[in-house]
Design a protein around this motif. Structure first.
Motif, PDB file in Angstrom:
ATOM      1  N   UNK A  51      37.061  36.058  43.540  1.00  0.00           N
ATOM      2  CA  UNK A  51      37.568  35.670  42.224  1.00  0.00           C
ATOM      3  C   UNK A  51      38.022  36.888  41.428  1.00  0.00           C
ATOM      4  N   UNK A  52      37.147  37.888  41.328  1.00  0.00           N
ATOM      5  CA  UNK A  52      37.493  39.081  40.550  1.00  0.00           C
ATOM      6  C   UNK A  52      38.613  39.869  41.212  1.00  0.00           C
ATOM      7  N   UNK A  53      38.546  40.030  42.521  1.00  0.00           N
ATOM      8  CA  UNK A  53      39.592  40.758  43.242  1.00  0.00           C
ATOM      9  C   UNK A  53      40.938  40.064  43.072  1.00  0.00           C
ATOM     10  N   UNK A  54      40.930  38.749  43.083  1.00  0.00           N
ATOM     11  CA  UNK A  54      42.169  37.994  42.917  1.00  0.00           C
ATOM     12  C   UNK A  54      42.742  38.204  41.519  1.00  0.00           C
ATOM     13  N   UNK A  55      41.876  38.149  40.508  1.00  0.00           N
ATOM     14  CA  UNK A  55      42.335  38.362  39.135  1.00  0.00           C
ATOM     15  C   UNK A  55      42.887  39.753  38.926  1.00  0.00           C
ATOM     16  N   UNK A  56      42.222  40.764  39.482  1.00  0.00           N
ATOM     17  CA  UNK A  56      42.684  42.143  39.334  1.00  0.00           C
ATOM     18  C   UNK A  56      43.993  42.374  40.100  1.00  0.00           C
ATOM     19  N   UNK A  57      44.097  41.825  41.291  1.00  0.00           N
ATOM     20  CA  UNK A  57      45.320  41.982  42.080  1.00  0.00           C
ATOM     21  C   UNK A  57      46.499  41.307  41.391  1.00  0.00           C
ATOM     22  N   UNK A  58      46.252  40.147  40.817  1.00  0.00           N
ATOM     23  CA  UNK A  58      47.291  39.419  40.089  1.00  0.00           C
ATOM     24  C   UNK A  58      47.813  40.264  38.932  1.00  0.00           C
ATOM     25  N   UNK A  59      46.902  40.856  38.173  1.00  0.00           N
ATOM     26  CA  UNK A  59      47.301  41.660  37.017  1.00  0.00           C
ATOM     27  C   UNK A  59      48.016  42.937  37.429  1.00  0.00           C
ATOM     28  N   UNK A  60      47.616  43.520  38.558  1.00  0.00           N
ATOM     29  CA  UNK A  60      48.221  44.774  39.011  1.00  0.00           C
ATOM     30  C   UNK A  60      49.695  44.593  39.363  1.00  0.00           C
ATOM     31  N   UNK A  61      50.087  43.396  39.773  1.00  0.00           N
ATOM     32  CA  UNK A  61      51.483  43.138  40.117  1.00  0.00           C
ATOM     33  C   UNK A  61      52.391  42.999  38.914  1.00  0.00           C
ATOM     34  N   UNK A  62      51.823  43.104  37.699  1.00  0.00           N
ATOM     35  CA  UNK A  62      52.588  42.940  36.466  1.00  0.00           C
ATOM     36  C   UNK A  62      52.521  44.207  35.628  1.00  0.00           C
ATOM     37  N   UNK A  63      53.644  44.591  35.047  1.00  0.00           N
ATOM     38  CA  UNK A  63      53.676  45.780  34.176  1.00  0.00           C
ATOM     39  C   UNK A  63      53.198  45.394  32.775  1.00  0.00           C
ATOM     40  N   UNK A  64      51.956  44.943  32.695  1.00  0.00           N
ATOM     41  CA  UNK A  64      51.388  44.480  31.440  1.00  0.00           C
ATOM     42  C   UNK A  64      50.055  45.168  31.201  1.00  0.00           C
ATOM     43  N   UNK A  65      49.621  45.171  29.950  1.00  0.00           N
ATOM     44  CA  UNK A  65      48.312  45.734  29.624  1.00  0.00           C
ATOM     45  C   UNK A  65      47.216  44.851  30.220  1.00  0.00           C
ATOM     46  N   UNK A  66      46.277  45.476  30.889  1.00  0.00           N
ATOM     47  CA  UNK A  66      45.203  44.735  31.552  1.00  0.00           C
ATOM     48  C   UNK A  66      43.869  45.069  30.901  1.00  0.00           C
ATOM     49  N   UNK A  67      43.081  44.030  30.650  1.00  0.00           N
ATOM     50  CA  UNK A  67      41.746  44.222  30.106  1.00  0.00           C
ATOM     51  C   UNK A  67      40.745  43.389  30.887  1.00  0.00           C
ATOM     52  N   UNK A  68      39.539  43.894  31.019  1.00  0.00           N
ATOM     53  CA  UNK A  68      38.496  43.164  31.747  1.00  0.00           C
ATOM     54  C   UNK A  68      37.209  43.243  30.961  1.00  0.00           C
ATOM     55  N   UNK A  69      36.505  42.121  30.916  1.00  0.00           N
ATOM     56  CA  UNK A  69      35.214  42.111  30.255  1.00  0.00           C
ATOM     57  C   UNK A  69      34.233  41.315  31.096  1.00  0.00           C
ATOM     58  N   UNK A  70      33.047  41.877  31.286  1.00  0.00           N
ATOM     59  CA  UNK A  70      31.976  41.220  32.033  1.00  0.00           C
ATOM     60  C   UNK A  70      31.066  40.545  31.016  1.00  0.00           C
ATOM     61  N   UNK A  71      31.103  39.223  30.985  1.00  0.00           N
ATOM     62  CA  UNK A  71      30.319  38.509  29.977  1.00  0.00           C
ATOM     63  C   UNK A  71      28.834  38.546  30.330  1.00  0.00           C
ATOM     64  N   UNK A  72      28.006  38.678  29.290  1.00  0.00           N
ATOM     65  CA  UNK A  72      26.552  38.724  29.439  1.00  0.00           C
ATOM     66  C   UNK A  72      25.916  37.870  28.343  1.00  0.00           C
ATOM     67  N   UNK A  73      24.652  37.444  28.530  1.00  0.00           N
ATOM     68  CA  UNK A  73      24.012  36.572  27.538  1.00  0.00           C
ATOM     69  C   UNK A  73      23.839  37.204  26.160  1.00  0.00           C
ATOM     70  N   UNK A  74      23.815  38.540  26.074  1.00  0.00           N
ATOM     71  CA  UNK A  74      23.597  39.179  24.776  1.00  0.00           C
ATOM     72  C   UNK A  74      24.897  39.622  24.104  1.00  0.00           C
TER      73      UNK A  74
END
Length: 318
Positions: A51-74
């Motif tokens: 899932x994560x690899x797919x999302x990152x690979x998808x974003x890498x193919x685009x000349x757009x700003x990429x952001x990632x956040x790992x959600x946590x309970x706090x």
């Protein structure tokens, strides 16, 4: 931009993703459709289904700003949106941008954060801007959320509210690969335990923001004839009268299905929609928008089987 150019662009993105990800061709197709009509996607699958690899690979193919956040309970809304911090040198407040200020936001394990923080995404997903301390900040026309969640863990998770689920164009289920695909994956990645770096695969950006926005303008002009409009409406209305469904899909689902069908046509190199486009998209678009009746759940029915049955019952235009 012409229709064949849009098809060529989506094929370029597919080829870049294939450098790192094995299989999941249908998932990639749905992500491309969502990209072309400005939608968001929710990827659901057990751990280790890329899932994560797919999302990152998808974003890498685009000349757009990429952001990632790992959600946590706090996690708090400010961790996602950003906050105004006092600058003692200027004696004024300065906005520190959170990870949401991106074009492609990978929201990893979105169901691990409380509803208050999940709700911070609602305005961004619907209006493409956020409000911080009473001031509205635009995120850009290309803004897209690619969220992931694990369906098997319950401890420390918070189910997404219906209102937020409705903001996702597609809920895409990632399944296990075929035997041949799994052999290919082990052959590629079997020499390490950590997730590979995308730089090792030579992925490159092949689409600019200007090309993407031009492609979206073209998608909006795709021909959707009256019989297909009626077909889409009949599918949505059928969810409201099916005995196994307690709450059916809204009119928003109908407009989203129409827009997505136009985008699907362009990825296939057509300037017109056919019924197969609608049928291909209906299941991932509706599975998270219907609520099954209690008796249906007792009988062991799931939303996918009910939607599939419904699609078989609605008359297809000739």
């Amino acid at each position: 931009m012409e229709f064949r150019n849009v098809s060529a662009i989506t094929e370029q993105i597919r080829n870049e993703i294939r450098k790192a990800v094995v299989g999941h061709d249908e998932v990639v197709e749905l992500m491309l459709v969502s990209l072309l009509c400005g939608g968001h996607v929710l990827l659901e699958g057990v751990p280790g289904t890329a899932k994560t690899l797919l999302g990152q690979s998808f974003a890498t193919g685009l000349s757009l700003r990429f952001g990632r956040i790992q959600f946590t309970p706090d996690m708090m809304p400010g961790d996602l949106l950003g906050t105004n911090l006092f600058n003692f040198q200027t004696s004024s407040f300065t906005l520190t941008h959170g990870p949401i200020f991106a074009d492609i936001l990978l929201a990893d394990e979105i169901n691990r954060t409380p509803p208050k923080t999940q709700a911070a995404l609602l305005q961004a997903m619907n209006e493409r801007n956020v409000t911080i301390d009473g001031v509205t900040h635009p995120l850009g026309d290309a803004f897209m959320v690619v969220a992931t969640q694990n369906p098997i863990e319950q401890q420390g998770t918070y189910p997404l509210p219906e209102a937020q689920l409705d903001r996702f164009l597609f809920k895409i289920n990632l399944t296990y690969p075929s035997r041949e695909e799994e052999c290919d994956i082990v052959g590629r990645h079997g020499h390490r335990t950590a997730m590979p770096r995308l730089s090792e695969f030579g992925l490159s950006a092949v689409v600019t923001e200007a090309q993407l926005l031009a492609a979206r303008d073209l998608v909006a002009r795709i021909n959707l004839g009256a019989p297909l409009v009626a077909y889409i409406v009949d599918i949505i209305r059928a969810t409201r009268s099916h005995p196994a469904i307690e709450t059916g899909a809204s009119t928003r689902a109908a407009t989203m299905l129409a827009s997505a069908s136009r985008a699907r046509a362009t990825t296939q190199g057509r300037d017109f929609v056919i019924p197969d486009d609608v049928k291909f998209l209906a299941l991932p678009l509706l599975r998270h928008r219907i609520v099954l009746a209690p008796n249906a759940e007792i009988e062991g029915l799931v939303s996918d089987s009910v939607v599939s049955e419904l699609l078989d019952q609605v008359a297809v235009p000739r």
